[in-house]
Design an enzyme around this catalytic site. Structure first.
Site, PDB file in Angstrom:
ATOM      1  N   HIS A   9      75.385   9.749  38.490  1.00 42.76           N
ATOM      2  CA  HIS A   9      76.783   9.311  38.557  1.00 42.76           C
ATOM      3  C   HIS A   9      76.922   7.818  38.286  1.00 42.76           C
ATOM      4  O   HIS A   9      77.951   7.224  38.594  1.00 42.76           O
ATOM      5  CB  HIS A   9      77.376   9.627  39.932  1.00 42.76           C
ATOM      6  CG  HIS A   9      77.321  11.064  40.306  1.00 42.76           C
ATOM      7  ND1 HIS A   9      77.886  12.049  39.523  1.00 42.76           N
ATOM      8  CD2 HIS A   9      76.752  11.699  41.363  1.00 42.76           C
ATOM      9  CE1 HIS A   9      77.679  13.231  40.102  1.00 42.76           C
ATOM     10  NE2 HIS A   9      76.988  13.044  41.208  1.00 42.76           N
ATOM     11  N   HIS A  38      79.584  17.416  38.870  1.00 40.58           N
ATOM     12  CA  HIS A  38      78.250  17.924  38.529  1.00 40.58           C
ATOM     13  C   HIS A  38      78.371  19.036  37.498  1.00 40.58           C
ATOM     14  O   HIS A  38      77.460  19.827  37.310  1.00 40.58           O
ATOM     15  CB  HIS A  38      77.543  18.467  39.767  1.00 40.58           C
ATOM     16  CG  HIS A  38      77.562  17.530  40.917  1.00 40.58           C
ATOM     17  ND1 HIS A  38      78.499  17.622  41.915  1.00 40.58           N
ATOM     18  CD2 HIS A  38      76.787  16.461  41.204  1.00 40.58           C
ATOM     19  CE1 HIS A  38      78.285  16.647  42.786  1.00 40.58           C
ATOM     20  NE2 HIS A  38      77.258  15.923  42.387  1.00 40.58           N
TER      21      HIS A  38
END
Lengths: 331, 331
Positions: free
Chosen positions: B56, B218
């Site tokens: 991330h 995700h």
């Protein structure tokens, strides 16, 4: 074409409008076209203008603001801005101490910026120019006489911009810009192309697990293609060329790991992890590091390494405050 | 697999090391694992810790520094950090006024952060927790009870971090963090997947010109798939859901257009161009805008829109100084 766009022909207009709307305290778009200038003009300083094709965001509008550029001119995607556009930008930002154009070395950009300068000269605006040519990969090609100007140009914006902000003369600002150009080298590689929206298909094709070494920021050919290696090996390949081109021994340097748009930050950080080790081994001291997307090529998957050999003046100016949408103060 | 990596199993280690090497004045990596803390611990303030899987970037290490987090804990790619890792982070940053954990709502993250808090409690470290759950797309799924925590969490880091820096109590910092969570909503869409390096193949497959609406960070499924529309239509689709979920009428807001990693800035800016217009039409006043990669999903091609309803306290704290690798001061 897998893109979030509306009308391909409007991309550059919409993105420049979006940038102006996102940062209204910092940027103002000229009515006459895709030229972003500082929201508040600062008088009495050398005014800096740069630009080029769109598709390199955050370049160049993201570098307009206190301590960096006064204007950024955006052409169509990967297309030089017109002389008229550049001229409008120059007229808007010109002060009584003159204007410096920071041009990346592409034949079209150089020609159009120089025509604009001639138009401005006819109105008694003093305009000087520096030409960035930091790419060590390719010299003389279909696109450029000499070396291409790529991501290292961001250091020119920052350092010359800081000196201009201090109130230096046009000759002084030009000299420090040229000093940065003389001391910065860049090379890149890519593993997946980008698609200019108006073209609708990728600018080049690579095989699975193949990379283009020395690629340009518009996807121009580099030195060669070869099978994709590990990130560390690719970094070493680029560093080898860069370090062979300029004597960095014993120097302090600034390093820019620039993402081409489609390469995740994860990869840029793990590349820097090894670049830092290699430079340390060679006794080259990193004074400051930038990792991120500073000069992109739409969604190309690739990166470049730029290394700037610093002296005390450049260190001071690199660290001077800047207030622009895309410059990060850190390092 | 078209990536600049070395050994897939080492990605998160190398990227965290790279981040620490890039910002040595700001970050320090703990010897015990992938935990980044401030280079200089600040005593006497509430210490903030966040984290989650790697992939991330710049979250979460990029938000460690003055005015934001005190520690960021990174698990393997898209995998929760272990309780031990979080516990080591808590121990390192704990001060006599306590620790606040900012956790994104994923079952694994919540479980592991809470186990770490229990371990810390046994050593008489006072730990409180807030759980970010800003994603309006999906409620209750294989991955999460309730709503998922996504890019809006960055506002929690910034605003709670600023109040902690001012010396507020743990109860006060927790309260303002919860206020941000209560007032921020996010939704995203994607047109191309990402590949977890260790998995070696994309997390999902989309057809040509197909998009996943409401996708998670995700790559978890969103609400549905549909043919890719124009950028403006996609933005409207997301805004409609966000604005239906919270009463923004007459409010001042902060807007985050967050890139998922593979989407070029060009597209994010042209998306914001329309988001700004839609909000203006609805009488919602934009106080501050962030456009860029704040919470990515490796190289996923997608974006999310987050809208935070502001009050005077949140405006002040949003504007407070911060000095971290990834937070931009502008807006």
């Amino acid at each position: 074409m897998n893109k979030f766009i509306n009308d391909a022909a409007q991309d550059e207009n919409e993105l420049i409008q979006g940038m102006a709307k996102a940062y209204p305290k910092h940027l103002r778009k000229l009515d006459c076209g895709n030229v972003l200038v500082r929201a508040k003009k600062k008088q009495g300083k050398v005014a800096l203008i740069s630009g080029g094709g769109s598709g390199h965001e955050p370049a160049h509008g993201g570098y307009v603001g206190q301590g960096m550029l006064d204007a950024a001119v955006a052409g169509a995607v990967f297309t030089s801005p017109t002389p008229d556009q550049v001229y409008e930008g120059i007229k808007e930002i010109a002060t009584d101490v003159g204007v410096l154009m920071i041009v990346k070395n592409y034949t079209g950009d150089v020609m159009n910026f120089e025509m604009a300068a001639e138009m401005a000269a006819m109105e008694d605006i003093r305009v000087e120019e520096v030409i960035a040519c930091d790419d060590v990969a390719v010299k003389d090609s279909l696109y450029t006489v000499g070396r291409r100007g790529v991501a290292g140009t961001v250091f020119v914006h920052k350092i010359a911009g800081a000196l201009a902000e201090e109130g230096a003369s046009l000759d002084e600002v030009k000299a420090v810009a040229q000093k940065v150009i003389d001391n910065v080298r860049t090379m890149g590689a890519a593993i997946a192309p980008c698609t200019v929206p108006a073209a609708g298909k990728p600018g080049f094709v690579l095989g699975e697990d193949e990379m283009e070494v020395g690629i340009g920021i518009h996807g121009e050919p580099g030195t060669h293609r070869e099978p994709l290696k590990s990130a560390n090996e690719v970094a070493e390949l680029l560093l080898e060329r860069i370090l062979a081109d300029l004597d960095y021994a014993g120097s302090e340097v600034a390093v820019l790991i620039n993402g081409s748009g489609g390469t995740p930050l994860m990869e840029l950080y793990l590349i820097y992890n090894h670049v830092a080790d290699v430079l340390a081994e060679k006794g080259i001291q990193v004074y400051r590091t930038l990792v991120g997307e500073y000069m992109t090529s739409i969604e190309m998957q690739g990166f470049s390494v730029s290394i700037l050999r610093l002296d005390d003046e450049m260190k001071r100016l690199l660290d001077a405050p800047a207030d622009t949408p895309a410059w990060k103060e850190l390092g």
